[in-house]
Design a protein around this motif. Structure first.
Motif, PDB file in Angstrom:
ATOM      1  N   UNK A  27     -51.621  -6.677  70.321  1.00  0.00           N
ATOM      2  CA  UNK A  27     -52.384  -6.936  71.543  1.00  0.00           C
ATOM      3  C   UNK A  27     -51.765  -8.086  72.338  1.00  0.00           C
ATOM      4  N   UNK A  28     -51.752  -7.944  73.651  1.00  0.00           N
ATOM      5  CA  UNK A  28     -51.377  -9.054  74.533  1.00  0.00           C
ATOM      6  C   UNK A  28     -51.838  -8.750  75.944  1.00  0.00           C
ATOM      7  N   UNK A  29     -52.282  -9.779  76.645  1.00  0.00           N
ATOM      8  CA  UNK A  29     -52.623  -9.663  78.067  1.00  0.00           C
ATOM      9  C   UNK A  29     -52.054 -10.882  78.778  1.00  0.00           C
ATOM     10  N   UNK A  30     -51.446 -10.653  79.921  1.00  0.00           N
ATOM     11  CA  UNK A  30     -50.922 -11.765  80.718  1.00  0.00           C
ATOM     12  C   UNK A  30     -52.095 -12.607  81.215  1.00  0.00           C
ATOM     13  N   UNK A  31     -51.980 -13.905  81.031  1.00  0.00           N
ATOM     14  CA  UNK A  31     -53.073 -14.793  81.407  1.00  0.00           C
ATOM     15  C   UNK A  31     -53.162 -15.019  82.913  1.00  0.00           C
ATOM     16  N   UNK A  32     -52.071 -14.834  83.624  1.00  0.00           N
ATOM     17  CA  UNK A  32     -52.052 -15.141  85.055  1.00  0.00           C
ATOM     18  C   UNK A  32     -52.409 -13.952  85.953  1.00  0.00           C
ATOM     19  N   UNK A  33     -52.785 -12.828  85.359  1.00  0.00           N
ATOM     20  CA  UNK A  33     -53.085 -11.634  86.157  1.00  0.00           C
ATOM     21  C   UNK A  33     -54.553 -11.591  86.565  1.00  0.00           C
ATOM     22  N   UNK A  34     -55.431 -11.643  85.593  1.00  0.00           N
ATOM     23  CA  UNK A  34     -56.859 -11.525  85.853  1.00  0.00           C
ATOM     24  C   UNK A  34     -57.608 -12.089  84.643  1.00  0.00           C
ATOM     25  N   UNK A  35     -58.501 -13.056  84.860  1.00  0.00           N
ATOM     26  CA  UNK A  35     -59.265 -13.583  83.726  1.00  0.00           C
ATOM     27  C   UNK A  35     -60.046 -12.469  83.023  1.00  0.00           C
ATOM     28  N   UNK A  36     -59.965 -12.427  81.715  1.00  0.00           N
ATOM     29  CA  UNK A  36     -60.696 -11.427  80.938  1.00  0.00           C
ATOM     30  C   UNK A  36     -60.059 -10.055  80.902  1.00  0.00           C
ATOM     31  N   UNK A  37     -58.815  -9.934  81.367  1.00  0.00           N
ATOM     32  CA  UNK A  37     -58.147  -8.633  81.412  1.00  0.00           C
ATOM     33  C   UNK A  37     -58.070  -7.991  80.027  1.00  0.00           C
ATOM     34  N   UNK A  38     -57.732  -8.755  79.019  1.00  0.00           N
ATOM     35  CA  UNK A  38     -57.638  -8.211  77.662  1.00  0.00           C
ATOM     36  C   UNK A  38     -58.953  -7.626  77.194  1.00  0.00           C
ATOM     37  N   UNK A  39     -60.037  -8.301  77.501  1.00  0.00           N
ATOM     38  CA  UNK A  39     -61.364  -7.831  77.111  1.00  0.00           C
ATOM     39  C   UNK A  39     -61.722  -6.529  77.834  1.00  0.00           C
ATOM     40  N   UNK A  40     -61.424  -6.450  79.117  1.00  0.00           N
ATOM     41  CA  UNK A  40     -61.694  -5.231  79.893  1.00  0.00           C
ATOM     42  C   UNK A  40     -60.897  -4.059  79.323  1.00  0.00           C
ATOM     43  N   UNK A  41     -59.607  -4.285  79.080  1.00  0.00           N
ATOM     44  CA  UNK A  41     -58.751  -3.221  78.537  1.00  0.00           C
ATOM     45  C   UNK A  41     -59.257  -2.766  77.164  1.00  0.00           C
ATOM     46  N   UNK A  42     -59.621  -3.726  76.320  1.00  0.00           N
ATOM     47  CA  UNK A  42     -60.123  -3.412  74.984  1.00  0.00           C
ATOM     48  C   UNK A  42     -61.379  -2.536  75.071  1.00  0.00           C
ATOM     49  N   UNK A  72     -52.375   1.415  74.684  1.00  0.00           N
ATOM     50  CA  UNK A  72     -53.221   1.425  75.867  1.00  0.00           C
ATOM     51  C   UNK A  72     -52.774   0.259  76.732  1.00  0.00           C
ATOM     52  N   UNK A  73     -52.423   0.542  77.985  1.00  0.00           N
ATOM     53  CA  UNK A  73     -51.891  -0.499  78.864  1.00  0.00           C
ATOM     54  C   UNK A  73     -52.715  -0.615  80.132  1.00  0.00           C
ATOM     55  N   UNK A  74     -52.619  -1.786  80.737  1.00  0.00           N
ATOM     56  CA  UNK A  74     -53.048  -1.919  82.133  1.00  0.00           C
ATOM     57  C   UNK A  74     -51.755  -2.122  82.911  1.00  0.00           C
ATOM     58  N   UNK A  75     -51.683  -1.501  84.078  1.00  0.00           N
ATOM     59  CA  UNK A  75     -50.434  -1.501  84.835  1.00  0.00           C
ATOM     60  C   UNK A  75     -50.746  -1.552  86.331  1.00  0.00           C
ATOM     61  N   UNK A  76     -49.895  -2.258  87.060  1.00  0.00           N
ATOM     62  CA  UNK A  76     -50.009  -2.348  88.509  1.00  0.00           C
ATOM     63  C   UNK A  76     -48.605  -2.346  89.107  1.00  0.00           C
ATOM     64  N   UNK A  77     -48.341  -1.421  89.988  1.00  0.00           N
ATOM     65  CA  UNK A  77     -47.041  -1.327  90.661  1.00  0.00           C
ATOM     66  C   UNK A  77     -45.878  -1.352  89.672  1.00  0.00           C
ATOM     67  N   UNK A  78     -45.982  -0.532  88.646  1.00  0.00           N
ATOM     68  CA  UNK A  78     -44.936  -0.386  87.629  1.00  0.00           C
ATOM     69  C   UNK A  78     -44.681  -1.666  86.828  1.00  0.00           C
ATOM     70  N   UNK A 127     -51.284  -4.955  76.937  1.00  0.00           N
ATOM     71  CA  UNK A 127     -51.000  -3.900  75.961  1.00  0.00           C
ATOM     72  C   UNK A 127     -51.982  -4.004  74.804  1.00  0.00           C
ATOM     73  N   UNK A 128     -52.343  -2.873  74.251  1.00  0.00           N
ATOM     74  CA  UNK A 128     -53.131  -2.815  73.015  1.00  0.00           C
ATOM     75  C   UNK A 128     -52.659  -1.604  72.235  1.00  0.00           C
ATOM     76  N   UNK A 129     -51.906  -1.845  71.178  1.00  0.00           N
ATOM     77  CA  UNK A 129     -51.473  -0.762  70.323  1.00  0.00           C
ATOM     78  C   UNK A 129     -52.613  -0.292  69.441  1.00  0.00           C
ATOM     79  N   UNK A 130     -52.547   0.966  69.046  1.00  0.00           N
ATOM     80  CA  UNK A 130     -53.559   1.498  68.129  1.00  0.00           C
ATOM     81  C   UNK A 130     -52.966   2.671  67.371  1.00  0.00           C
ATOM     82  N   UNK A 131     -53.522   2.910  66.187  1.00  0.00           N
ATOM     83  CA  UNK A 131     -53.069   4.010  65.351  1.00  0.00           C
ATOM     84  C   UNK A 131     -54.276   4.869  65.008  1.00  0.00           C
TER      85      UNK A 131
END
Length: 121
Positions: free
Chosen positions: A87-102, A53-59, A64-68
């Protein structure tokens, strides 16, 4: 960046190289999943997408959050039962992005399991 500019979805099959570049730049250059696509496909490929499961902007991948799905190993089990991985979220994109994606990933799940979290979490 604003949340409305991000798309949340599963990784497309033709985006493997985009994923690989993200993983190399942000996580681990030696991970088996970016060194061997056959292993990555065996572990994460679904019929038409990857179980990432990814969050993506302009390619550009932002998280990322892998799951099985448990149904991968037992077709009698529901696809709504998953175990998490990678799991990983870029820290410089949006605060709390990993939590939102999760939260978006697990929204319709009935079981979510995990075995460990790396120290960087």
């Amino acid at each position: 960046m604003k949340l409305k500019n991000l798309k949340f979805r599963k990784l497309k099959i033709n985006e493997y190289d985009l994923f690989k570049d993200y993983y190399r730049k942000n996580l681990d250059k030696k991970n088996i999943f970016i060194k061997d696509k056959k292993i990555f496909n065996w572990h994460f490929r679904d019929a038409d997408r990857y179980n990432f499961f990814i969050s993506i902007n302009k390619n550009k991948i932002c998280s990322i959050q892998g799951f099985i799905p448990q149904s991968k190993y037992d077709p009698k089990l529901s696809k709504k039962q998953i175990f998490l991985s990678n799991f990983h979220a870029k820290q410089d994109v949006l605060p709390g992005l990993g939590s939102v994606a999760f939260k978006k990933l697990i929204n319709d799940k009935v079981f979510v399991g995990s075995t460990n979290f790396p120290l960087r979490m």
